[in-house]
Design a protein around this motif. Structure first.
Motif, PDB file in Angstrom:
ATOM      1  N   LEU A 229       0.849  -1.188   0.000  1.00 55.21           N
ATOM      2  CA  LEU A 229       0.000   0.000   0.000  1.00 55.21           C
ATOM      3  C   LEU A 229       0.886   1.240   0.000  1.00 55.21           C
ATOM      4  N   ASP A 230       0.305   2.367  -0.411  1.00 54.44           N
ATOM      5  CA  ASP A 230       1.044   3.629  -0.298  1.00 54.44           C
ATOM      6  C   ASP A 230       1.393   3.793   1.178  1.00 54.44           C
ATOM      7  N   GLY A 231       2.633   4.131   1.474  1.00 55.39           N
ATOM      8  CA  GLY A 231       3.035   4.285   2.874  1.00 55.39           C
ATOM      9  C   GLY A 231       3.554   2.995   3.502  1.00 55.39           C
ATOM     10  N   ARG A 256      10.427   1.116 -12.287  1.00 50.72           N
ATOM     11  CA  ARG A 256       9.191   1.300 -11.527  1.00 50.72           C
ATOM     12  C   ARG A 256       7.972   1.344 -12.446  1.00 50.72           C
ATOM     13  N   GLU A 257       6.827   1.101 -11.851  1.00 50.37           N
ATOM     14  CA  GLU A 257       5.565   1.240 -12.584  1.00 50.37           C
ATOM     15  C   GLU A 257       4.621   2.123 -11.786  1.00 50.37           C
ATOM     16  N   PRO A 258       3.786   2.943 -12.390  1.00 46.02           N
ATOM     17  CA  PRO A 258       3.831   3.176 -13.823  1.00 46.02           C
ATOM     18  C   PRO A 258       5.102   3.928 -14.183  1.00 46.02           C
ATOM     19  N   GLY A 259       5.659   3.641 -15.358  1.00 42.93           N
ATOM     20  CA  GLY A 259       6.874   4.313 -15.809  1.00 42.93           C
ATOM     21  C   GLY A 259       7.938   3.314 -16.193  1.00 42.93           C
ATOM     22  N   LEU A 267       3.084   8.312 -19.842  1.00 45.23           N
ATOM     23  CA  LEU A 267       1.767   7.815 -19.423  1.00 45.23           C
ATOM     24  C   LEU A 267       1.601   8.005 -17.918  1.00 45.23           C
ATOM     25  N   ARG A 268       2.683   7.808 -17.171  1.00 44.86           N
ATOM     26  CA  ARG A 268       2.641   7.995 -15.715  1.00 44.86           C
ATOM     27  C   ARG A 268       2.185   9.419 -15.364  1.00 44.86           C
ATOM     28  N   ASP A 269       2.772  10.399 -16.088  1.00 44.55           N
ATOM     29  CA  ASP A 269       2.402  11.794 -15.805  1.00 44.55           C
ATOM     30  C   ASP A 269       0.898  12.005 -16.000  1.00 44.55           C
ATOM     31  N   LEU A 287      -4.606   2.673 -19.219  1.00 46.77           N
ATOM     32  CA  LEU A 287      -3.338   3.417 -19.274  1.00 46.77           C
ATOM     33  C   LEU A 287      -2.249   2.692 -18.479  1.00 46.77           C
ATOM     34  N   TYR A 288      -2.611   2.168 -17.307  1.00 47.22           N
ATOM     35  CA  TYR A 288      -1.630   1.385 -16.535  1.00 47.22           C
ATOM     36  C   TYR A 288      -1.159   0.190 -17.362  1.00 47.22           C
ATOM     37  N   ALA A 289      -2.102  -0.471 -18.012  1.00 49.56           N
ATOM     38  CA  ALA A 289      -1.743  -1.655 -18.814  1.00 49.56           C
ATOM     39  C   ALA A 289      -0.865  -1.242 -20.007  1.00 49.56           C
ATOM     40  N   SER A 312      11.266  -4.588 -10.315  1.00 47.68           N
ATOM     41  CA  SER A 312      10.280  -3.551 -10.600  1.00 47.68           C
ATOM     42  C   SER A 312       9.543  -3.126  -9.335  1.00 47.68           C
ATOM     43  N   ASP A 313       9.573  -1.831  -9.095  1.00 51.70           N
ATOM     44  CA  ASP A 313       8.803  -1.231  -8.015  1.00 51.70           C
ATOM     45  C   ASP A 313       7.362  -1.185  -8.527  1.00 51.70           C
ATOM     46  N   ARG A 314       6.555  -2.137  -8.108  1.00 48.02           N
ATOM     47  CA  ARG A 314       5.175  -2.393  -8.551  1.00 48.02           C
ATOM     48  C   ARG A 314       5.140  -3.055  -9.928  1.00 48.02           C
ATOM     49  N   PHE A 315       4.148  -3.928 -10.105  1.00 46.63           N
ATOM     50  CA  PHE A 315       3.890  -4.554 -11.407  1.00 46.63           C
ATOM     51  C   PHE A 315       2.398  -4.850 -11.479  1.00 46.63           C
ATOM     52  N   VAL A 316       2.013  -5.874 -12.207  1.00 42.06           N
ATOM     53  CA  VAL A 316       0.580  -6.086 -12.493  1.00 42.06           C
ATOM     54  C   VAL A 316      -0.276  -6.255 -11.232  1.00 42.06           C
ATOM     55  N   LEU A 370      -0.054  14.656  -1.353  1.00 37.05           N
ATOM     56  CA  LEU A 370      -0.572  13.371  -1.815  1.00 37.05           C
ATOM     57  C   LEU A 370      -0.976  13.485  -3.286  1.00 37.05           C
ATOM     58  N   ASP A 371      -0.690  12.392  -4.083  1.00 35.52           N
ATOM     59  CA  ASP A 371      -1.085  12.452  -5.491  1.00 35.52           C
ATOM     60  C   ASP A 371      -2.543  12.000  -5.660  1.00 35.52           C
ATOM     61  N   ARG A 372      -2.995  11.923  -6.924  1.00 32.94           N
ATOM     62  CA  ARG A 372      -4.409  11.684  -7.192  1.00 32.94           C
ATOM     63  C   ARG A 372      -4.914  10.364  -6.588  1.00 32.94           C
ATOM     64  N   LEU A 373      -4.062   9.311  -6.698  1.00 37.97           N
ATOM     65  CA  LEU A 373      -4.466   8.020  -6.162  1.00 37.97           C
ATOM     66  C   LEU A 373      -4.475   8.038  -4.641  1.00 37.97           C
ATOM     67  N   GLU A 374      -3.456   8.714  -4.101  1.00 35.09           N
ATOM     68  CA  GLU A 374      -3.344   8.751  -2.647  1.00 35.09           C
ATOM     69  C   GLU A 374      -4.466   9.575  -2.019  1.00 35.09           C
TER      70      GLU A 374
HETATM   71  P1  TYD Z   1       4.004   6.344  -6.770  1.00 32.89           P
HETATM   72  O1  TYD Z   1       4.210   7.790  -6.490  1.00 32.89           O
HETATM   73  O2  TYD Z   1       5.015   5.615  -7.572  1.00 32.89           O
HETATM   74  O3  TYD Z   1       3.679   5.639  -5.407  1.00 32.89           O
HETATM   75  P2  TYD Z   1       4.388   4.418  -4.667  1.00 32.89           P
HETATM   76  O4  TYD Z   1       5.673   4.933  -4.164  1.00 32.89           O
HETATM   77  O5  TYD Z   1       3.412   4.048  -3.592  1.00 32.89           O
HETATM   78  O6  TYD Z   1       4.539   3.321  -5.671  1.00 32.89           O
HETATM   79  O7  TYD Z   1       2.579   6.226  -7.482  1.00 32.89           O
HETATM   80  C1  TYD Z   1       2.099   5.064  -7.972  1.00 32.89           C
HETATM   81  C2  TYD Z   1       0.634   5.025  -7.640  1.00 32.89           C
HETATM   82  O8  TYD Z   1      -0.032   4.326  -8.681  1.00 32.89           O
HETATM   83  C3  TYD Z   1       0.356   4.275  -6.361  1.00 32.89           C
HETATM   84  O9  TYD Z   1      -0.621   4.952  -5.608  1.00 32.89           O
HETATM   85  C4  TYD Z   1      -0.195   2.968  -6.824  1.00 32.89           C
HETATM   86  C5  TYD Z   1      -0.814   3.277  -8.138  1.00 32.89           C
HETATM   87  N1  TYD Z   1      -0.864   2.185  -9.121  1.00 32.89           N
HETATM   88  C6  TYD Z   1      -2.081   1.702  -9.558  1.00 32.89           C
HETATM   89  O10 TYD Z   1      -3.132   2.156  -9.135  1.00 32.89           O
HETATM   90  N2  TYD Z   1      -2.119   0.720 -10.493  1.00 32.89           N
HETATM   91  C7  TYD Z   1      -0.990   0.200 -11.026  1.00 32.89           C
HETATM   92  O11 TYD Z   1      -1.036  -0.704 -11.890  1.00 32.89           O
HETATM   93  C8  TYD Z   1       0.293   0.714 -10.572  1.00 32.89           C
HETATM   94  C9  TYD Z   1       1.555   0.182 -11.132  1.00 32.89           C
HETATM   95  C10 TYD Z   1       0.291   1.712  -9.625  1.00 32.89           C
END
Ligand code: TYD
Length: 427
Positions: A229-231, A256-259, A267-269, A287-289, A312-316, A370-374
């Motif tokens: 999770l974030d955090g 890292r993902e996205p990116g 796409l991440r931006d 877009l994530y895909a 990879s910092d995050r994946f599918v 905090l970003d949009r997802l957070e």
């Molecule tokens: P990021 O700033 O990289 O956060 P973190 O350090 O927690 O990875 O932002 C990535 C955000 O995108 C994070 O909130 C998780 C989200 N995310 C998705 O919702 N779906 C996805 O497939 C991925 C890769 C990330």
């Protein structure tokens, strides 16, 4: 014709000064000598210890003997692991082994200690025979090289190379009747090695791979991902794991993902832009895909093919947890959307930093922006957590789940141990 390589250990396979220098300092301090400076410490790598204590710190024979004993007190417990495998060495050894080479080690470090170092790094599985001095047996390099080769070695017709970083290795090779490679990344200089008469000189491990295994594709690398999770403290744990893997000579490609590559970073931006409040959930998932599809082809697959450890910092799993769970699009729909992006390229191990969503919220609240997802509500993160739990339930063998509410050091230690075990098992 059989092919063999005999490696020297310190300065050729491993970069061992950290533990040696710390133990020399320890012995000097305990015996009341001033702390040796850096140029003096450098001289300690290579010659016998007693000689160095006498020669470089001006000790008499009895004090030097005592110093060796004191040195060992520290070195044999912690010093020998304050060590790193040179980058590329694992890939070289794996490639040689797969190509059918015989691998030996001939080292001036006591046999038992050397065996512990080699086993600690999981290099023992590549080594057919290790020869170092044993108790009461101060074997010279010539004898060590010869005994590291198979007993029935045919010096006329078989091909053998001694690889080392000091003139002693080259001289040993000449005495033993084998060819030698002097390596420039250890403790000796090119001039020293060439003057000693090395058959061939390699400035880097990469050059040695090209020289011994020209045109050979290395064995496949590995693919790891980290989730949470974030955090959950991913940033810190990525740094700690990077260092641990680096020490063991695993060559990491961190992304890292996205990116992870220019198109995916663009796409991440778009995805994380707070102004895109009207973005539809399905647009977000696609877009994530899309970002992932490019990342897999441009970064992940080439890294694995080159024998590297892709991390990879995050994946599918993030998509399944965040879009499937958090956005409530459902696990199956997200897996379907991602199938052509991933196309069978999945991590061999995924580290899940386990903190519940309440703890993660508390940690995030301390963050400045905090970003949009957070910014999404907390029930969102409760669903993300549930998404991860579902994934772990489905494929428990892929996940390394660690309690991430402890100190970063405790978490880092467990993560490193478990990841290293998986990587070494897969080699
Ligand atoms: P990021 O700033 O990289 O956060 P973190 O350090 O927690 O990875 O932002 C990535 C955000 O995108 C994070 O909130 C998780 C989200 N995310 C998705 O919702 N779906 C996805 O497939 C991925 C890769 C990330």
């Amino acid at each position: 014709m059989r092919k063999a390589v005999i490696f020297d250990l310190d300065g050729t396979l491993t970069q061992s000064e950290e533990g040696i220098w710390a133990s020399v300092k320890y012995a000097a301090e305990k015996l009341g000598f001033p702390e040796p400076d850096a140029p003096t410490l450098r001289k300690f790598i290579g010659p016998p210890l007693g000689y160095s204590f006498r020669e470089y710190l001006g000790m008499d024979d009895a004090t030097a003997d005592k110093a060796v004993e004191t040195y060992r007190e520290r070195y044999n417990v912690v010093g020998l692991f304050e060590n790193r495998v040179f980058p590329g060495v694992r890939r070289l050894m794996r490639t040689l082994k797969r190509e059918g080479w015989y691998i030996g080690i001939a080292t001036g470090k006591p046999q038992k200690t050397s065996e512990r170092v080699v086993a600690h790094f999981g290099l023992d599985k590549f080594v057919d025979k290790l020869c170092g001095p044993t108790a009461g047996h101060q074997a010279d390099k010539v004898a060590l090289i010869q005994s590291a080769l198979p007993a029935d070695w045919d010096y006329q017709n078989d091909e053998a190379w001694m690889v080392g970083d000091r003139k002693f290795d080259v001289e040993g090779a000449i005495g033993a009747g084998v060819k030698s490679i002097g390596v420039g990344y250890g403790y000796g200089s090119e001039e020293e090695l060439r003057t000693a008469g090395c058959t061939h000189y390699c400035a880097t491990v990469e050059e040695m791979i090209d020289f011994l295994c020209p045109g050979v594709t290395p064995p496949e690398g590995a693919f790891l991902s980290m989730e949470g999770l974030d955090g959950s403290g991913k940033g810190t744990q990525i740094r700690l794991l990077t260092d641990a893997l680096d020490r063991f000579g695993f060559e990491l490609v961190l992304s890292r993902e996205p990116g992870g590559c220019p198109i995916s970073e663009k796409l991440r931006d778009i995805i994380l832009d707070k102004n895109n409040a009207e973005m539809d959930d399905i647009t977000e998932a696609l877009l994530y895909a899309a970002s992932r599809a490019q990342h897999v082809r441009e970064v992940i697959r080439p890294a694995i093919k080159a024998g590297k450890v892709m991390f990879s910092d995050r994946f599918v799993d993030s998509s399944v947890a965040y879009q499937g769970g958090g956005r409530q699009l459902g696990v199956q729909k997200i897996l379907d959307i991602n199938a052509p992006a991933v196309d069978g390229t999945m991590p061999m191990a995924t580290i899940y930093l386990d903190v519940d969503h309440e703890t993660s919220l508390k940690r995030r609240a301390a963050a400045t922006e905090l970003d949009r997802l957070e910014l999404a509500g907390d029930s969102f993160h409760a669903r993300v957590e549930a998404g991860y739990r579902e994934l772990i339930r489905r494929t428990p063998e892929r996940f390394i789940v660690v309690d991430a509410t402890r100190t970063p050091e405790e978490i880092g230690k467990e993560v490193a141990e478990k990841v290293l075990a998986r990587l070494m098992e897969a080699e």
